[in-house]
Design an enzyme around this catalytic site. Structure first.
Site, PDB file in Angstrom:
ATOM      1  CE  LYS A  69      30.903  32.248 -71.127  1.00 58.55           C
ATOM      2  NZ  LYS A  69      31.841  33.307 -71.431  1.00 58.55           N
TER       3      LYS A  69
ATOM      4  CD  GLU B 111      37.775  37.154 -66.205  1.00 61.17           C
ATOM      5  OE1 GLU B 111      37.788  35.959 -66.538  1.00 61.17           O
ATOM      6  OE2 GLU B 111      36.739  37.751 -65.866  1.00 61.17           O
TER       7      GLU B 111
ATOM      8  NE  ARG C 281      31.338  28.803 -67.509  1.00 59.48           N
ATOM      9  CZ  ARG C 281      32.409  28.930 -68.296  1.00 59.48           C
ATOM     10  NH1 ARG C 281      33.617  29.007 -67.765  1.00 59.48           N
ATOM     11  NH2 ARG C 281      32.285  28.984 -69.601  1.00 59.48           N
TER      12      ARG C 281
HETATM   13  N1  PMP Z   1      36.945  34.909 -68.719  1.00 60.92           N
HETATM   14  C1  PMP Z   1      35.953  35.471 -69.408  1.00 60.92           C
HETATM   15  C2  PMP Z   1      35.514  36.843 -69.059  1.00 60.92           C
HETATM   16  C3  PMP Z   1      35.332  34.767 -70.451  1.00 60.92           C
HETATM   17  O1  PMP Z   1      34.332  35.332 -71.143  1.00 60.92           O
HETATM   18  C4  PMP Z   1      35.784  33.470 -70.764  1.00 60.92           C
HETATM   19  C5  PMP Z   1      35.109  32.676 -71.857  1.00 60.92           C
HETATM   20  N2  PMP Z   1      35.361  33.207 -73.130  1.00 60.92           N
HETATM   21  C6  PMP Z   1      36.857  32.937 -70.039  1.00 60.92           C
HETATM   22  C7  PMP Z   1      37.396  33.681 -69.003  1.00 60.92           C
HETATM   23  C8  PMP Z   1      37.404  31.576 -70.324  1.00 60.92           C
HETATM   24  O2  PMP Z   1      36.474  30.588 -69.922  1.00 60.92           O
HETATM   25  P1  PMP Z   1      36.300  29.231 -70.722  1.00 60.92           P
HETATM   26  O3  PMP Z   1      37.602  28.538 -70.678  1.00 60.92           O
HETATM   27  O4  PMP Z   1      35.240  28.501 -69.977  1.00 60.92           O
HETATM   28  O5  PMP Z   1      35.914  29.574 -72.112  1.00 60.92           O
END
Ligand code: PMP
Length: 285
Positions: free
Chosen positions: A151, A184, A52
């Protein structure tokens, strides 16, 4: 003694881990990052996180100065040097030192920073009692601005929504996209349970392709649940039997109230608790 921090090509003492004030990561939030867990001394889903990271970097035309296998090794070395058994890794790649202008092409060397530390978790009782959330007024970044699939080091969109939650005495907010569909939470992905099925927005709705989300989808399917990625509305959340969030730090956490409406029985539901249990077993398997 402070932590040992990985800075570009080696470990340095925390007090020596410094970057330029002209780094575009600082000046413009120009860079990418990952948050990764360590369970029982093992880095959880490292390959998925690195993939990622490289995809995010590619999307902003940032070339990483190291190959993926080398970076994996550097992450493990940092964990080892700090004797982290259960903790959290922050892996950042900034655009590097440039000038005060926006131009990223003058930044010749991306900076790689790896911090491995203890983790600050939500208190255990929140997993039993569940979280209360609000719907944020701040819309999730439109996919034609900065894609939520990147990200990036610029989290202002999420921070503005987080402030809305904190102002109302809550820890999380649900963010919606430009079409009004659920995207989200500010740092977690969203799932709901309806008629025994799990529903979650597709990443195209404006969410990060969460690693925890992927693991939970797999675990749920392995345990006989149907999981469907589809657009969800605010009404779908109000109407859900259960809602839960997934993320690296939060793992799996139930939502018991949204916008003043109780979710289910007002306690994290059975599917949520089952998946939390399965997840906790899986990370230490
Ligand atoms: N959405 C956002 C905006 C995030 O920053 C994160 C990570 N903290 C997630 C979803 C969850 O992703 P992950 O399971 O890879 O931590």
């Amino acid at each position: 003694m402070g932590l040992k921090i990985w800075l570009n090509d080696g470990l340095v003492e925390e007090s020596e881990a410094k970057i330029s004030v002209f780094d575009h990561g600082l000046l413009y939030g120009d860079g990418v990052f990952e948050g990764i867990r360590v369970y029982d001394g093992k880095v959880f889903e490292l390959q998925s996180h690195l993939e990622r990271l490289y995809r995010s970097a590619r999307a902003i035309r940032l070339s990483l100065p190291v190959a993926m296998e080398t970076l994996a090794d550097q992450v493990r070395q940092t964990v080892g040097a700090n004797e982290i058994n259960d903790g959290y890794i922050r892996l950042l790649v900034t655009r590097g030192t440039g000038t005060l202008g926006l131009n990223p092409l003058v930044c010749k060397q991306a900076q790689v920073i790896i911090i491995a530390d203890e983790i600050e978790l939500y208190p255990r009782e929140l997993y039993e009692k569940g979280l209360r959330v609000i719907s944020a007024n701040t819309m999730r970044n439109h996919p034609l601005t900065v894609s939520p699939q990147i990200k990036s080091l610029n989290y202002l969109n999420n921070i503005l929504a987080k402030l809305e939650a904190l102002d109302r005495g809550m820890l999380e907010a649900i963010m919606y996209n430009h079409m009004g569909y659920v995207a989200e939470a500010t740092g977690d992905n969203v799932f709901l349970v309806q008629n025994g099925r799990l529903l979650t927005p597709p990443v195209e709705a404006g969410s990060l392709d969460g690693i925890t989300r992927q693991v939970v989808i797999r675990l749920a399917r392995d345990n006989g649940y149907e999981v469907v990625e589809q657009n969800l509305t605010r009404f779908n959340l109000y109407d859900a039997e259960e809602i839960f969030l997934t993320g690296t730090a939060a793992e799996v956490i139930g939502i018991v109230e949204i916008d003043g409406r109780q979710v289910g029985s007002g306690k994290p539901g059975p599917v949520t608790m089952e998946l939390l249990e399965k997840f906790e077993a899986y990370v230490r398997s």
